[in-house]
Design an enzyme around this catalytic site. Structure first.
Site, PDB file in Angstrom:
ATOM      1  N   HIS A  43      42.035  34.378  31.090  1.00  0.00           N
ATOM      2  CA  HIS A  43      40.637  34.841  32.234  1.00  0.00           C
ATOM      3  C   HIS A  43      41.021  34.206  33.471  1.00  0.00           C
ATOM      4  O   HIS A  43      41.208  35.219  35.043  1.00  0.00           O
ATOM      5  CB  HIS A  43      39.336  34.355  31.497  1.00  0.00           C
ATOM      6  CG  HIS A  43      38.583  33.477  32.804  1.00  0.00           C
ATOM      7  ND1 HIS A  43      37.740  34.801  33.220  1.00  0.00           N
ATOM      8  CD2 HIS A  43      38.249  32.801  33.152  1.00  0.00           C
ATOM      9  CE1 HIS A  43      36.999  34.703  33.693  1.00  0.00           C
ATOM     10  NE2 HIS A  43      37.449  32.988  34.216  1.00  0.00           N
ATOM     11  N   CYS A  48      32.614  38.694  34.474  1.00  0.00           N
ATOM     12  CA  CYS A  48      34.707  39.277  34.298  1.00  0.00           C
ATOM     13  C   CYS A  48      34.687  39.939  33.122  1.00  0.00           C
ATOM     14  O   CYS A  48      34.361  40.317  32.263  1.00  0.00           O
ATOM     15  CB  CYS A  48      35.243  38.072  34.105  1.00  0.00           C
ATOM     16  SG  CYS A  48      37.229  37.734  33.656  1.00  0.00           S
ATOM     17  N   CYS A 107      36.627  36.732  28.122  1.00  0.00           N
ATOM     18  CA  CYS A 107      34.600  36.609  28.540  1.00  0.00           C
ATOM     19  C   CYS A 107      34.602  37.445  27.266  1.00  0.00           C
ATOM     20  O   CYS A 107      32.964  37.368  27.642  1.00  0.00           O
ATOM     21  CB  CYS A 107      34.885  36.697  29.949  1.00  0.00           C
ATOM     22  SG  CYS A 107      35.998  35.424  30.542  1.00  0.00           S
ATOM     23  N   ASP A 123      50.973  35.412  45.602  1.00  0.00           N
ATOM     24  CA  ASP A 123      51.399  34.457  44.047  1.00  0.00           C
ATOM     25  C   ASP A 123      50.962  33.098  44.023  1.00  0.00           C
ATOM     26  O   ASP A 123      51.081  32.287  45.463  1.00  0.00           O
ATOM     27  CB  ASP A 123      52.794  34.853  44.454  1.00  0.00           C
ATOM     28  CG  ASP A 123      53.862  33.121  44.613  1.00  0.00           C
ATOM     29  OD1 ASP A 123      53.758  33.761  45.325  1.00  0.00           O
ATOM     30  OD2 ASP A 123      54.483  32.484  44.043  1.00  0.00           O
ATOM     31  N   ASP A 171      61.430  35.607  43.213  1.00  0.00           N
ATOM     32  CA  ASP A 171      61.820  33.880  44.899  1.00  0.00           C
ATOM     33  C   ASP A 171      63.355  33.759  45.170  1.00  0.00           C
ATOM     34  O   ASP A 171      63.960  33.708  43.850  1.00  0.00           O
ATOM     35  CB  ASP A 171      60.763  33.458  43.907  1.00  0.00           C
ATOM     36  CG  ASP A 171      60.404  32.275  45.568  1.00  0.00           C
ATOM     37  OD1 ASP A 171      60.915  32.485  46.736  1.00  0.00           O
ATOM     38  OD2 ASP A 171      59.568  30.812  45.026  1.00  0.00           O
ATOM     39  N   CYS A 223      37.295  40.273  31.541  1.00  0.00           N
ATOM     40  CA  CYS A 223      38.627  40.000  30.215  1.00  0.00           C
ATOM     41  C   CYS A 223      38.457  39.342  29.519  1.00  0.00           C
ATOM     42  O   CYS A 223      37.927  39.925  28.394  1.00  0.00           O
ATOM     43  CB  CYS A 223      39.288  38.964  30.882  1.00  0.00           C
ATOM     44  SG  CYS A 223      38.559  37.506  30.591  1.00  0.00           S
TER      45      CYS A 223
END
Lengths: 379, 379
Positions: free
Chosen positions: A337, A306, A311, A268, A95, A308
């Site tokens: 997560h 999920c 999880c 983002d 950015d 991940c």
């Protein structure tokens, strides 16, 4: 020789008009639409590079304003650039710092030449111009650099919004003139606050400048989501079809769905990691504050759907304990997560577009998602 | 049926007398000598279970005192025990809380029945007895439980030390009587402060009680290291050869080397992670404070010899930047390094013992290690 950057729309959803694309960069191909995790200071908060790879991150953000102040672009350049410095071999986007200096409020003064401001770290007096920002971003060496722009607040009177937009356009020209690295793509940024005619004018002016891609800036600064969506709808027909469009600072689950529907390719937001460290988690059903007493004996994962690491292995009860006990690991697991949740959401969105069923996907999303238990726009 | 716990000395170093062993537990075999990372509140600070597996952790510690207070053993039991709760399928050892209540100083009163104390969290008035500690540790369900003991400060007068030791012995008997789980090994704890005759007496008394293994407690509480080593030398001939010996709360690199030389099989210490979060790192050459200005442009890893994720990928300059910028990732990476450093040190020590060259190893260790830039005993 092939150009280092290329974007192609690979499919347009017959049901919704939403698009799939590929953005080629020197550090690999990015499949769009995509959510990009934010590593403001050259690290995603509480995460390591391998954590980020594990959750399927395609590209990371870093921030020019923060890195200029600390550790300084000279050090990053000496380290061999941002990829080497932070050990991330996939694409990076920086950015420009336009939004960050805007956020300094009384600590900054925006003039035609650039922005004079006081460092949020030590109060020292500094300045950024389109030219100096280009130099910094080229020293940092990300794959994609954003032009230095002028943001407007919400609400904002018409004349102020117009003046900021026009200055953004002049600065975009200056950025383009100052930017020379061929292995780095420069993206222009569309401004125009919350005025449809200004947004259209900005989209047109930036398009004419022929950037490799375009940020859509100055949204998600406090306005109702409906207004943000209107602005996206206004500029969509004007934005070049063959260039990627990046809606800056937007990252709640519903905003990702709505942004994609309105032709956005990249997003983002720091929301995912910021709220994670406080124990607030994304789920298919809406926001889940895992510190709440009702999860004390809940041995199910944060989100059943999920995949991940958190999880797959840990319960809400365990996470709640870690947060109550002040363990850093709590923020680590919740960040894994939340980030994976958004990345997976975008993977699912890409599949739905590829299969021409994105409107069905969107309907199913809202059937599950409790909008009364949602986040703000989350910049 | 084979016993769930078994310890065997597999080799004795011909050069040094230091020993290699294997401790069989329901969750796997532990190769000794070993350093055990500490997850006080059911998480190693800033680490996840997969981080811990990645660095070669064989066994984790957790703390009975902390887990009793929060989240409470009832919840952990309901979750299916500590292994399931924290997602760690290898062995776990729970400290008994004896040292923690001792550390509460004015907030606790030690009597024959047990200890009355005020919670460090909310000041509530609580008590622990040998019997209640056994119940808590059995509910937590670690592979190894420590007996509830009485620590002495340094310095400590003879009569106080003797009284604490004798009470420790009576409590050890009560722990043994109260402990019934056959899939959990109960370790007694040798006390006796800094008096050789008391240490010998304690080692003898505990040996006679025939525990599965033995903690050596009350050391590394502020005394010079030489005194700690003298105590270890004093009890070594008395401790049963066929049982594992665990020097509690000791974990600086040099103390690990010296402890192994004096017959210690197991060590734990929070020092590695505590100092890591502050930017202080272990190296073969001694302590390295990575925040120091001299590392600002140092692109080498924390330790050239180290095989950890941090040293394989990140520079001192990058770590320094993360610490200066207040990034959580800094503590994560430094913790990975410090823990792996100690685990690798013990792997190297085991190789040296296996090859009958532990005295050579020790000599080479001190040739590199700057003892003037070392840590305290580090409890």
């Amino acid at each position: 020789m092939e150009k280092p950057f290329r974007y192609e729309v690979t499919h347009t959803c017959a049901q919704s008009g939403a698009r799939l694309g590929k953005l080629y960069t020197p550090h690999g191909v990015i499949e769009t639409p995509i959510y990009m995790p934010v590593g403001t200071q050259a690290a995603v908060k509480a995460m390591t590079s391998r954590d980020m790879e594990d959750i399927g991150t395609q590209i990371l953000l870093a921030n020019t304003y923060h890195l200029h102040l600390r550790p300084g672009e000279a050090l990053v350049k000496k380290a061999g650039g941002l990829h080497k410095f932070m050990c991330w071999n996939k694409p990076i986007l920086t950015d420009s710092g336009g939004f960050q200096v805007f956020s300094l409020a009384k600590l900054r003064k925006i003039e035609e030449e650039g922005v004079r401001f006081q460092s949020h770290i030590d109060g020292s007096r500094l300045s950024l111009t389109p030219e100096s920002v280009m130099q910094i971003e080229q020293d940092l060496g990300a794959d994609i650099a954003m032009a230095f722009d002028v943001c407007s607040p919400y609400p904002c009177d018409y004349d102020t919004a117009k003046a900021a937009m026009e200055r953004t356009h002049r600065w975009a020209e200056r950025c383009k003139a100052a930017h020379t690295r061929e292995d780095q793509a420069l993206f222009g940024i569309v401004q125009g606050a919350f005025y449809k005619d200004l947004r259209r004018e900005s989209a047109k002016a930036l398009s004419d400048m022929d950037f490799i891609g375009y940020g859509i800036g100055g949204l998600s600064v406090g306005e109702p989501k409906e207004i943000m969506y209107e602005m996206l709808e206004e500029i969509e027909p004007i934005m070049p079809k063959e260039k990627p469009r990046y809606l800056m600072g937007v990252g709640t689950p519903d905003c990702l769905v709505e942004g994609v529907l309105r032709g956005v390719d990249m997003f983002d937001c720091v929301l995912a990691t910021r709220v994670a460290r406080n124990g607030t988690c994304f789920t298919r059903k809406g926001r889940l504050v895992v510190k709440n007493a009702k999860y004390a004996e809940d041995f199910s994962p944060l989100d059943d759907d999920c995949d991940c690491y958190c999880c797959r292995n840990f319960s809400r009860a365990y996470l709640r304990h870690l947060f109550k006990a002040g363990e850093i690991t709590a923020g680590v697991l919740a960040s894994i997560h939340n980030l994976r949740f958004l990345i997976k959401l975008m993977e699912d969105i890409r599949s739905a577009i590829a299969e021409d069923r994105f409107l069905d996907f969107r309907k199913a999303f809202y059937a599950e998602y409790d909008m009364s238990n949602n986040f703000g726009n989350g910049n």
